[in-house]
Design a protein around this motif. Structure first.
Motif, PDB file in Angstrom:
ATOM      1  N   PHE A  20       0.827  -1.207   0.000  1.00  0.00           N
ATOM      2  CA  PHE A  20       0.000   0.000   0.000  1.00  0.00           C
ATOM      3  C   PHE A  20       0.860   1.255   0.000  1.00  0.00           C
ATOM      4  CE2 PHE A  20      -1.836   3.406   2.577  1.00  0.00           C
ATOM      5  CZ  PHE A  20      -2.930   3.735   1.794  1.00  0.00           C
ATOM      6  N   CYS A  21       1.907   1.276   0.825  1.00  0.00           N
ATOM      7  CA  CYS A  21       2.796   2.448   0.878  1.00  0.00           C
ATOM      8  C   CYS A  21       3.502   2.674  -0.450  1.00  0.00           C
ATOM      9  CB  CYS A  21       3.818   2.277   1.999  1.00  0.00           C
ATOM     10  SG  CYS A  21       3.122   2.352   3.663  1.00  0.00           S
ATOM     11  N   VAL A  22       3.930   1.584  -1.104  1.00  0.00           N
ATOM     12  CA  VAL A  22       4.587   1.706  -2.409  1.00  0.00           C
ATOM     13  C   VAL A  22       3.613   2.277  -3.442  1.00  0.00           C
ATOM     14  CG1 VAL A  22       5.653   0.431  -4.294  1.00  0.00           C
ATOM     15  CG2 VAL A  22       6.253  -0.122  -1.934  1.00  0.00           C
ATOM     16  N   ALA A  23       2.387   1.724  -3.469  1.00  0.00           N
ATOM     17  CA  ALA A  23       1.384   2.215  -4.417  1.00  0.00           C
ATOM     18  C   ALA A  23       1.026   3.664  -4.128  1.00  0.00           C
ATOM     19  CB  ALA A  23       0.131   1.336  -4.345  1.00  0.00           C
ATOM     20  N   PHE A  24       0.898   4.014  -2.841  1.00  0.00           N
ATOM     21  CA  PHE A  24       0.573   5.388  -2.453  1.00  0.00           C
ATOM     22  C   PHE A  24       1.674   6.349  -2.900  1.00  0.00           C
ATOM     23  CE2 PHE A  24       0.658   8.882   0.626  1.00  0.00           C
ATOM     24  CZ  PHE A  24      -0.648   9.323   0.547  1.00  0.00           C
TER      25      PHE A  24
END
Length: 295
Positions: free
Chosen positions: A189-193
């Motif tokens: 999620f952090c990478v996509a965000f």
């Protein structure tokens, strides 16, 4: 004018993060008065709103507690206090982030574009043109937020459903399942965000520079434009966020120790300056990407 722009693009097409950093400083130092005016009149409302939210949390500690109780009703157990504080910051800063902040970004993009095209900067013209492009920036930001909220929705849905499923099948307790799902899905999620954020930064620049490219179309174009240079964009975003967090941490430190009256405007000016520098870096990066793709 076209020859001057071509020469500038030729000089920056091989830039790395350090060179973009230096070029951004050079651009700001060419017209420091104009950039400082933009930081004061257009960017300052955002840090003021942010610092007000910090003051509210500091002087009214029951506000995060009420937010924690809401998340307890939603998830079945309270989330960390950091999440509730972040929600309060977002709610208070949202009005200024979609008005003054977008106007400031539009003015910065126009200013850097005029510098690269050899056009004399005029403050009144910059403010008027930023007002005309504000609706396009707002439309682009709407699509960016829509994608972000979609990611958050999927993430939150998994945090709600998966622990209950694990508990129903007797695998583990709900709390243990929650932290397990958070650990497994948190990194993706952090990478996509982060990728959505850097694409959104470039998309806002394109929305100002290119008249017919805004909204979801500018996000798609920004994604394709930064292919092969996404790592540079991520490093730039990391450096900017470090600058933002340092100013916020300094404000919280001084607030705990007892902040003086003159320190508030100074911290607002520091935060606004980081916003200016971040926007200039994204404009320079946009020109570098265009030149790189034209080779």
């Amino acid at each position: 004018m076209a020859r001057r722009t071509a020469q500038v693009l030729d000089s920056i097409h091989l830039m790395n993060t350090t060179q973009i950093f230096k070029e951004s400083i050079r651009v700001i130092l060419l017209h420091p008065t104009q950039f400082h005016s933009i930081s004061i009149f257009l960017f300052s409302p955002l840090p003021i709103s942010l610092f007000i939210s910090h003051l509210l949390i500091h002087h009214f500690p029951n506000i995060p507690s009420s937010t924690i109780s809401l998340t307890h009703n939603l998830f079945g157990f309270p989330l960390p206090k950091l999440f509730s504080k972040t929600m309060i910051h977002i709610i208070i800063c949202f009005p200024s982030s979609i008005t003054f902040s977008l106007l400031g970004r539009a003015a910065i993009v126009q200013a850097v574009s005029d510098i690269y095209n050899g056009i004399n900067l005029d403050g009144r013209r910059l403010f008027m043109r930023s007002g005309l492009t504000w609706i396009k920036l707002l439309y682009t930001t709407f699509w960016e937020y829509l994608i972000v909220f979609g990611l958050l929705g999927v993430f939150a849905l998994n945090l709600v459903i998966m622990p209950k499923m694990f508990h129903a099948f007797g695998i583990c307790s709900e709390i243990l399942g929650f932290w397990g799902v958070l650990g497994v899905l948190g990194i993706p999620f952090c990478v996509a965000f982060a990728h959505v954020m850097v694409v959104g930064n470039l998309a806002r620049v394109l929305s100002v520079l290119e008249g017919n490219c805004y909204g979801f179309e500018s996000l798609l174009k920004a994604k394709s434009l930064m292919e092969g240079r996404r790592q540079i964009a991520l490093v730039m975003a990391l450096l900017s966020n470090i600058g933002f967090r340092l100013v916020e941490s300094l404000f919280e430190f001084r607030m705990c120790k007892g902040i003086n009256l003159w320190e508030g405007p100074l911290l607002v000016s520091m935060y606004s300056s980081v916003l200016v520098f971040d926007t200039v870096m994204n404009v320079v990066f946009c020109y570098a990407c265009k030149s790189f793709n034209d080779q």
